[in-house]
Write a protein that holds these residues in place. Structure first.
Motif, PDB file in Angstrom:
ATOM      1  N   SER A 436       0.808  -1.219   0.000  1.00 58.65           N
ATOM      2  CA  SER A 436       0.000   0.000   0.000  1.00 58.65           C
ATOM      3  C   SER A 436       0.839   1.265   0.000  1.00 58.65           C
ATOM      4  O   SER A 436       0.466   2.271  -0.590  1.00 58.65           O
ATOM      5  CB  SER A 436      -0.952   0.000   1.201  1.00 58.65           C
ATOM      6  N   GLY A 437       1.993   1.254   0.650  1.00 56.58           N
ATOM      7  CA  GLY A 437       2.804   2.456   0.720  1.00 56.58           C
ATOM      8  C   GLY A 437       3.424   2.855  -0.601  1.00 56.58           C
ATOM      9  O   GLY A 437       3.985   3.955  -0.725  1.00 56.58           O
ATOM     10  N   SER A 438       3.309   1.994  -1.613  1.00 50.78           N
ATOM     11  CA  SER A 438       3.962   2.250  -2.905  1.00 50.78           C
ATOM     12  C   SER A 438       3.040   2.947  -3.901  1.00 50.78           C
ATOM     13  O   SER A 438       3.484   3.251  -5.012  1.00 50.78           O
ATOM     14  CB  SER A 438       4.450   0.930  -3.507  1.00 50.78           C
ATOM     15  N   PHE A 439       1.791   3.194  -3.530  1.00 55.07           N
ATOM     16  CA  PHE A 439       0.835   3.719  -4.493  1.00 55.07           C
ATOM     17  C   PHE A 439       0.052   4.896  -3.938  1.00 55.07           C
ATOM     18  O   PHE A 439      -0.340   4.903  -2.769  1.00 55.07           O
ATOM     19  CB  PHE A 439      -0.170   2.627  -4.901  1.00 55.07           C
ATOM     20  N   ASP A 440      -0.179   5.875  -4.807  1.00 55.75           N
ATOM     21  CA  ASP A 440      -1.188   6.882  -4.533  1.00 55.75           C
ATOM     22  C   ASP A 440      -2.354   6.607  -5.481  1.00 55.75           C
ATOM     23  O   ASP A 440      -2.340   5.621  -6.231  1.00 55.75           O
ATOM     24  CB  ASP A 440      -0.636   8.301  -4.705  1.00 55.75           C
ATOM     25  N   GLN A 441      -3.363   7.459  -5.462  1.00 55.45           N
ATOM     26  CA  GLN A 441      -4.550   7.185  -6.269  1.00 55.45           C
ATOM     27  C   GLN A 441      -4.206   7.084  -7.755  1.00 55.45           C
ATOM     28  O   GLN A 441      -4.689   6.188  -8.463  1.00 55.45           O
ATOM     29  CB  GLN A 441      -5.593   8.283  -6.052  1.00 55.45           C
ATOM     30  N   THR A 442      -3.372   7.992  -8.253  1.00 52.42           N
ATOM     31  CA  THR A 442      -3.050   8.011  -9.678  1.00 52.42           C
ATOM     32  C   THR A 442      -2.266   6.777 -10.104  1.00 52.42           C
ATOM     33  O   THR A 442      -2.574   6.134 -11.113  1.00 52.42           O
ATOM     34  CB  THR A 442      -2.256   9.278 -10.024  1.00 52.42           C
ATOM     35  N   SER A 443      -1.252   6.413  -9.341  1.00 54.14           N
ATOM     36  CA  SER A 443      -0.435   5.263  -9.718  1.00 54.14           C
ATOM     37  C   SER A 443      -1.205   3.955  -9.576  1.00 54.14           C
ATOM     38  O   SER A 443      -1.007   3.023 -10.364  1.00 54.14           O
ATOM     39  CB  SER A 443       0.851   5.216  -8.894  1.00 54.14           C
ATOM     40  N   LEU A 444      -2.118   3.878  -8.606  1.00 50.04           N
ATOM     41  CA  LEU A 444      -2.913   2.654  -8.490  1.00 50.04           C
ATOM     42  C   LEU A 444      -3.924   2.565  -9.622  1.00 50.04           C
ATOM     43  O   LEU A 444      -4.227   1.464 -10.097  1.00 50.04           O
ATOM     44  CB  LEU A 444      -3.627   2.577  -7.141  1.00 50.04           C
ATOM     45  N   ARG A 445      -4.424   3.696 -10.071  1.00 45.46           N
ATOM     46  CA  ARG A 445      -5.324   3.682 -11.228  1.00 45.46           C
ATOM     47  C   ARG A 445      -4.616   3.055 -12.425  1.00 45.46           C
ATOM     48  O   ARG A 445      -5.186   2.204 -13.133  1.00 45.46           O
ATOM     49  CB  ARG A 445      -5.785   5.096 -11.551  1.00 45.46           C
ATOM     50  N   THR A 446      -3.373   3.438 -12.651  1.00 45.65           N
ATOM     51  CA  THR A 446      -2.587   2.856 -13.738  1.00 45.65           C
ATOM     52  C   THR A 446      -2.347   1.374 -13.510  1.00 45.65           C
ATOM     53  O   THR A 446      -2.421   0.557 -14.443  1.00 45.65           O
ATOM     54  CB  THR A 446      -1.246   3.591 -13.868  1.00 45.65           C
ATOM     55  N   GLN A 447      -2.080   0.990 -12.266  1.00 45.00           N
ATOM     56  CA  GLN A 447      -1.848  -0.419 -11.945  1.00 45.00           C
ATOM     57  C   GLN A 447      -3.096  -1.261 -12.198  1.00 45.00           C
ATOM     58  O   GLN A 447      -3.010  -2.383 -12.704  1.00 45.00           O
ATOM     59  CB  GLN A 447      -1.408  -0.551 -10.489  1.00 45.00           C
ATOM     60  N   ILE A 448      -4.263  -0.718 -11.849  1.00 42.25           N
ATOM     61  CA  ILE A 448      -5.517  -1.447 -12.072  1.00 42.25           C
ATOM     62  C   ILE A 448      -5.737  -1.666 -13.559  1.00 42.25           C
ATOM     63  O   ILE A 448      -6.211  -2.736 -13.986  1.00 42.25           O
ATOM     64  CB  ILE A 448      -6.693  -0.686 -11.436  1.00 42.25           C
ATOM     65  N   MET A 449      -5.381  -0.681 -14.380  1.00 38.33           N
ATOM     66  CA  MET A 449      -5.499  -0.863 -15.828  1.00 38.33           C
ATOM     67  C   MET A 449      -4.650  -2.036 -16.288  1.00 38.33           C
ATOM     68  O   MET A 449      -5.081  -2.842 -17.124  1.00 38.33           O
ATOM     69  CB  MET A 449      -5.079   0.424 -16.548  1.00 38.33           C
TER      70      MET A 449
END
Length: 518
Positions: A436-449
């Motif tokens: 969890s500490g490796s992601f903010d909302q924007t980077s997790l959005r990209t990861q989900i894609m």
């Protein structure tokens, strides 16, 4: 085991296939054939009527064949080099004939099924029968009507909103997209309480309460109603009715259907191989995706292929053991020598029992650079495709719900709560968990894609993703899609996100054509 209960009988077909077409004035009424007035009399009629609605899922214009082309091949992960020029053009946003067979089938079979649902919803309330069964039958019809409208509004936008049985003088008004989505919500909210939680025996495959919740959540997601969607997905997850299968491929084989991960699937069977493409007792009951997308030299028509960037997306990350993501080989047939990566090429991909390089090096070496669909193919038990695949189409499965819930939570700023859901999906593929500490909302959005590509490619969901992520709404985002799919060079913003309404229906019903297609 296969349960063919949803294959409509000839009796119900006679009654329910009819839409609002003109009746021949010279036609004589068969006294032995039921009419609408005489049919809706018993609980058996009610069940038979809703079974006819399920049969609408098995038509050429729905999940049997053309939905796969409309959703997967028009997306950036699939494409077509079909020798049938009009079919290839359909997937390339260059449709010239608005009455093209595929688009006609999509429209016709969607509305044919809706007419059937309307008959059930209108006529079953007056039947004297068990109250619980009556409520369930009506709820099933509402669920199915919502599903058909979910697909029609996503493909065509402002579609006619037909909510009554077909008659010669009934002309439904053309609804706005908002009105159609509102009807989808209303049908699913009404259906949920009266649907069973699960079924046994020959009733397996009917819509459940959680299927309605999942579809409602997906409808909210397409309209970016994150909190509403999240509430529906939470119901499904917290029901403890579902779990990921131990083996990823269990979701695409006929030997492991209706399993712990399945929320709703279209029931197919190859019991009547070689039958016609109609809707009666002599019709085939199999899906046809595997035939149309099958690899060359193995009986396939090769009308659908995979963009090579999909393979590259899988190769961005290996398993905890340092091997390739096992979902890659389960999703596509590809030449492992063609893709440079630090991950080991752990053996040649077998294409219906023959190594990829061995099968395609002998004739046309261009085939060595192509990528073919393996997901939903029948190579795991036979070495040659034919028209009738027994594999059920999984419309909704639990892994999709987990990833959608993660997306909904992240969009609400609950990034930390989203990550454990993604990790449940990654764990089956033996990938390292996200922290969890490796992601903010924007980077997790990209990861989900990324996660949705590696888990769900080829399952008819990518088009919905592209629309929900607003990647089809501006020239800059479409330009990004062009970089990995040349067909998007033909995409016109404000036009190509919808199909043209068949011209025959524009002329007959006075409908307004979609923007850009006039």
């Amino acid at each position: 085991m296969k349960y063919p209960l949803f294959k409509i009988t000839a009796l119900a077909s006679t009654l329910l296939l009819t839409t609002a077409c003109e009746k021949d004035l010279l036609e004589q009424v068969n006294p032995n054939q039921p009419t609408t007035a005489s049919f809706w009399a018993t609980s058996a009629d009610a069940v038979q009527g809703v079974n006819a609605c399920y049969s609408g899922l098995q038509q050429l214009g729905t999940y049997r064949r053309w939905y796969n082309f409309a959703y997967d091949l028009r997306s950036d992960d699939g494409f077509s080099q079909s020798p049938w020029g009009e079919l290839a053009d359909f997937t390339k946003f260059t449709q010239v004939n608005y009455n093209f067979e595929v688009s006609q089938n999509l429209w016709r079979d969607g509305y044919r099924a809706i007419w059937r649902c309307n008959q059930v919803i209108t006529n079953v309330p007056a039947i004297e029968m068990d109250a619980k069964l009556k409520a369930r039958v009506i709820a099933e019809a509402r669920f199915l009507r919502a599903l058909f409208y979910f697909n029609l509004v996503s493909l065509y936008g402002n579609v006619p909103l037909a909510l009554e049985p077909s008659t010669l003088d009934y002309r439904p008004t053309q609804g706005t997209e908002e009105a159609v989505w509102n009807q989808v919500y209303a049908d699913l909210l009404a259906a949920k309480p009266d649907l069973d939680v699960s079924y046994t025996g020959t009733d397996i495959g009917r819509a459940t309460r959680n299927a309605a919740a999942t579809l409602l959540g997906k409808a909210y997601m397409q309209n970016r109603r994150w909190a509403d969607a999240s509430a529906q997905f939470a119901e499904v997850i917290n029901s403890n009715q579902y779990s990921l299968t131990n083996t990823y491929t269990d979701n695409f084989r006929h030997t492991t259907e209706n399993n712990s991960e399945s929320i709703f699937e279209v029931q197919f069977s190859d019991a009547k191989q070689g039958g016609n493409d109609g809707d009666d007792a002599t019709s085939s009951e199999g899906g046809q995706r595997s035939q149309f997308w099958g690899a060359p030299d193995a009986g396939g028509f090769v009308d659908g292929e995979v963009r090579p960037w999909v393979v590259t997306e899988f190769l961005k990350e290996g398993t905890t053991a340092g091997t390739r993501d096992p979902r890659l080989a389960a999703t596509v047939f590809y030449n492992r020598r063609q893709f440079s990566t630090a991950l080991p090429a752990d053996g040649d991909t077998l294409v219906y029992g023959v190594g990829f390089f061995t099968r395609y090096d002998k004739n046309d070496r261009r085939n060595l650079t192509r990528v073919y669909w393996r997901k939903y193919q029948t190579d795991y038990y036979r070495n040659f495709e034919n028209f009738d695949s027994p594999i059920n189409h999984r419309v909704m499965r639990f892994a999709d719900v987990l990833l959608l819930q993660a997306e909904a939570l992240n969009e609400q700023g609950q990034t930390a709560n989203a990550i454990p859901l993604i990790n449940r999906v990654r764990s089956r593929a033996t990938l390292a968990p996200l922290t969890s500490g490796s992601f903010d909302q924007t980077s997790l959005r990209t990861q989900i894609m990324h996660e949705r590509v590696t888990e769900l490619t080829g399952e008819g969901l990518r088009w919905f993703d592209l629309k929900r992520w607003n990647l089809l709404n501006s020239q800059s985002t479409v330009d990004q899609l062009k970089a990995r799919d040349a067909d998007f060079n033909n995409f016109v913003v404000g036009k190509s996100n919808l199909l043209p309404i068949p011209q025959v229906d524009i002329d007959a019903a006075g409908l307004t054509q979609n923007p850009g297609w006039q």
